[in-house]
Design a protein around this motif. Structure first.
Motif, PDB file in Angstrom:
ATOM      1  N   SER A  85       0.893  -1.001  -0.115  1.00 53.16           N
ATOM      2  CA  SER A  85       0.077   0.290   0.357  1.00 53.16           C
ATOM      3  C   SER A  85       0.925   1.260  -0.436  1.00 53.16           C
ATOM      4  O   SER A  85       2.287   1.227   1.066  1.00 53.16           O
ATOM      5  CB  SER A  85      -1.021   0.159   1.398  1.00 53.16           C
ATOM      6  OG  SER A  85      -1.629  -0.976   1.148  1.00 53.16           O
ATOM      7  N   LEU A  86       0.961   2.387  -0.461  1.00 49.01           N
ATOM      8  CA  LEU A  86       0.717   3.503  -0.940  1.00 49.01           C
ATOM      9  C   LEU A  86       0.351   4.707  -0.581  1.00 49.01           C
ATOM     10  O   LEU A  86      -1.265   4.868  -0.503  1.00 49.01           O
ATOM     11  CB  LEU A  86       1.389   4.013  -2.314  1.00 49.01           C
ATOM     12  CG  LEU A  86       2.584   2.792  -2.727  1.00 49.01           C
ATOM     13  CD1 LEU A  86       2.933   3.297  -4.652  1.00 49.01           C
ATOM     14  CD2 LEU A  86       3.701   2.532  -2.315  1.00 49.01           C
ATOM     15  N   MET A  87       0.405   5.657   0.986  1.00 46.77           N
ATOM     16  CA  MET A  87      -0.522   6.373   0.970  1.00 46.77           C
ATOM     17  C   MET A  87      -0.633   7.547   1.000  1.00 46.77           C
ATOM     18  O   MET A  87       1.374   7.975   0.862  1.00 46.77           O
ATOM     19  CB  MET A  87      -0.771   6.413   2.561  1.00 46.77           C
ATOM     20  CG  MET A  87      -1.498   7.212   3.371  1.00 46.77           C
ATOM     21  SD  MET A  87      -2.751   7.121   4.735  1.00 46.77           S
ATOM     22  CE  MET A  87      -0.455   6.564   5.746  1.00 46.77           C
ATOM     23  N   LEU A  88      -1.195   8.767   0.684  1.00 45.08           N
ATOM     24  CA  LEU A  88      -0.619   9.832  -0.129  1.00 45.08           C
ATOM     25  C   LEU A  88      -1.807  10.712   1.033  1.00 45.08           C
ATOM     26  O   LEU A  88      -2.826  10.795   0.067  1.00 45.08           O
ATOM     27  CB  LEU A  88      -1.439  10.079  -1.444  1.00 45.08           C
ATOM     28  CG  LEU A  88      -0.687   9.719  -2.688  1.00 45.08           C
ATOM     29  CD1 LEU A  88      -1.464   9.505  -3.841  1.00 45.08           C
ATOM     30  CD2 LEU A  88       0.956   9.998  -3.139  1.00 45.08           C
ATOM     31  N   GLU A  89      -0.476  11.302   1.814  1.00 48.52           N
ATOM     32  CA  GLU A  89      -1.157  11.882   3.045  1.00 48.52           C
ATOM     33  C   GLU A  89      -1.242  13.641   3.006  1.00 48.52           C
ATOM     34  O   GLU A  89      -0.302  13.782   2.550  1.00 48.52           O
ATOM     35  CB  GLU A  89      -0.276  11.677   4.797  1.00 48.52           C
ATOM     36  CG  GLU A  89      -1.365  12.354   5.755  1.00 48.52           C
ATOM     37  CD  GLU A  89      -0.740  11.475   6.849  1.00 48.52           C
ATOM     38  OE1 GLU A  89      -1.887  10.522   7.211  1.00 48.52           O
ATOM     39  OE2 GLU A  89       0.325  11.882   7.046  1.00 48.52           O
ATOM     40  N   VAL A  90      -1.835  14.556   2.948  1.00 45.68           N
ATOM     41  CA  VAL A  90      -2.142  16.093   2.940  1.00 45.68           C
ATOM     42  C   VAL A  90      -2.718  16.221   4.060  1.00 45.68           C
ATOM     43  O   VAL A  90      -3.684  15.985   5.278  1.00 45.68           O
ATOM     44  CB  VAL A  90      -2.596  16.424   2.309  1.00 45.68           C
ATOM     45  CG1 VAL A  90      -1.305  15.998   0.816  1.00 45.68           C
ATOM     46  CG2 VAL A  90      -3.715  16.387   1.745  1.00 45.68           C
ATOM     47  N   THR A 139      -2.454  -0.776  -3.613  1.00 47.52           N
ATOM     48  CA  THR A 139      -3.772  -0.607  -3.450  1.00 47.52           C
ATOM     49  C   THR A 139      -2.497   1.056  -2.829  1.00 47.52           C
ATOM     50  O   THR A 139      -1.793   0.874  -2.302  1.00 47.52           O
ATOM     51  CB  THR A 139      -3.913  -0.568  -1.664  1.00 47.52           C
ATOM     52  OG1 THR A 139      -4.388  -1.986  -2.097  1.00 47.52           O
ATOM     53  CG2 THR A 139      -4.768  -0.806  -1.206  1.00 47.52           C
ATOM     54  N   TRP A 140      -3.592   1.734  -2.863  1.00 47.20           N
ATOM     55  CA  TRP A 140      -3.155   3.147  -2.916  1.00 47.20           C
ATOM     56  C   TRP A 140      -3.859   4.340  -2.511  1.00 47.20           C
ATOM     57  O   TRP A 140      -5.239   4.118  -1.910  1.00 47.20           O
ATOM     58  CB  TRP A 140      -3.659   4.062  -4.445  1.00 47.20           C
ATOM     59  CG  TRP A 140      -2.053   3.504  -5.417  1.00 47.20           C
ATOM     60  CD1 TRP A 140      -2.206   2.759  -5.906  1.00 47.20           C
ATOM     61  CD2 TRP A 140      -1.308   4.966  -5.481  1.00 47.20           C
ATOM     62  NE1 TRP A 140      -0.911   3.010  -6.468  1.00 47.20           N
ATOM     63  CE2 TRP A 140      -0.495   4.185  -6.337  1.00 47.20           C
ATOM     64  CE3 TRP A 140      -0.745   6.302  -4.889  1.00 47.20           C
ATOM     65  CZ2 TRP A 140       0.665   4.938  -7.008  1.00 47.20           C
ATOM     66  CZ3 TRP A 140       0.017   6.120  -5.855  1.00 47.20           C
ATOM     67  CH2 TRP A 140       1.057   5.275  -6.765  1.00 47.20           C
ATOM     68  N   ILE A 141      -3.769   4.608  -1.423  1.00 48.57           N
ATOM     69  CA  ILE A 141      -5.022   5.475  -0.381  1.00 48.57           C
ATOM     70  C   ILE A 141      -4.563   6.715   0.309  1.00 48.57           C
ATOM     71  O   ILE A 141      -3.841   6.955  -0.155  1.00 48.57           O
ATOM     72  CB  ILE A 141      -3.908   5.088   1.360  1.00 48.57           C
ATOM     73  CG1 ILE A 141      -4.140   3.157   1.754  1.00 48.57           C
ATOM     74  CG2 ILE A 141      -4.799   5.701   2.471  1.00 48.57           C
ATOM     75  CD1 ILE A 141      -3.389   2.200   2.674  1.00 48.57           C
ATOM     76  N   PHE A 142      -5.972   7.603   0.133  1.00 49.73           N
ATOM     77  CA  PHE A 142      -5.539   8.753   0.102  1.00 49.73           C
ATOM     78  C   PHE A 142      -6.505   9.435   1.699  1.00 49.73           C
ATOM     79  O   PHE A 142      -7.422   9.226   1.705  1.00 49.73           O
ATOM     80  CB  PHE A 142      -6.664   9.508  -1.481  1.00 49.73           C
ATOM     81  CG  PHE A 142      -6.579   9.075  -2.305  1.00 49.73           C
ATOM     82  CD1 PHE A 142      -5.016   9.676  -4.008  1.00 49.73           C
ATOM     83  CD2 PHE A 142      -6.630   7.857  -3.092  1.00 49.73           C
ATOM     84  CE1 PHE A 142      -5.787   9.313  -4.541  1.00 49.73           C
ATOM     85  CE2 PHE A 142      -5.749   6.972  -4.673  1.00 49.73           C
ATOM     86  CZ  PHE A 142      -5.150   7.639  -5.095  1.00 49.73           C
ATOM     87  N   SER A 143      -5.510  10.956   2.147  1.00 41.60           N
ATOM     88  CA  SER A 143      -5.730  10.302   3.230  1.00 41.60           C
ATOM     89  C   SER A 143      -5.359  11.651   2.913  1.00 41.60           C
ATOM     90  O   SER A 143      -4.584  12.801   3.077  1.00 41.60           O
ATOM     91  CB  SER A 143      -4.876   9.600   4.344  1.00 41.60           C
ATOM     92  OG  SER A 143      -4.558  10.229   5.077  1.00 41.60           O
TER      93      SER A 143
END
Length: 146
Positions: A85-90, A139-143
């Motif tokens: 999983s890769l999470m893109l968190e802002v 899996t791409w997680i957008f947070s």
């Protein structure tokens, strides 16, 4: 430890094709790709008649300005795993960053080239969250967190 980065390094059967996918679906930028030289191919015991231009020794690209590296699997066919999983968190207080994340999620989910697992929206925690799985099983997680 200061000055340490953790950068995803993905392995594909055909990185050249994967890069095109990530450009088209995720809007990947700053894409670079290096094929092995004849000497490197020989050192890796590759078949001498292989088309080196189709092979990727190392590649990189950016999604939302975050670096991702990639290469072909020279040790056999890579195994697809839902464990990656890769999470893109802002920071949700940064309206530009949150808007960019939401735009990317919309672009990706509208492409019909991913499977939407969780729709990107505000959750009970007050944070926005969404999740998709790309065609390579990543899996791409957008947070967007407060």
């Amino acid at each position: 430890m200061a000055n340490t980065n953790l950068i995803p390094y993905l392995t594909f059967e055909n990185t050249k094709s994967a890069l095109e996918y990530y450009k088209r679906v995720f809007g990947a930028t700053d894409v670079t790709r290096e094929s092995p030289t004849e000497k490197q191919a020989e050192e890796m015991s590759l078949n001498p008649d292989v088309n080196l231009d189709n092979l990727t020794l190392q590649a990189s690209f950016r999604v939302l300005n975050q670096p991702i590296y990639a290469a072909d699997s020279f040790l056999g066919k890579p195994v697809v795993s839902s464990l990656i999983s890769l999470m893109l968190e802002v920071d949700a207080h940064d309206s530009d960053a949150e808007s960019a994340l939401e735009s990317l999620y919309k672009q990706v989910s509208d492409s019909e080239e991913v499977k939407v697992i969780v729709t990107f929206e505000k959750k009970s925690s007050g944070n926005k969250y969404g999740q998709v799985v790309d065609k390579y099983g990543i899996t791409w997680i957008f947070s967007a967190v407060k």
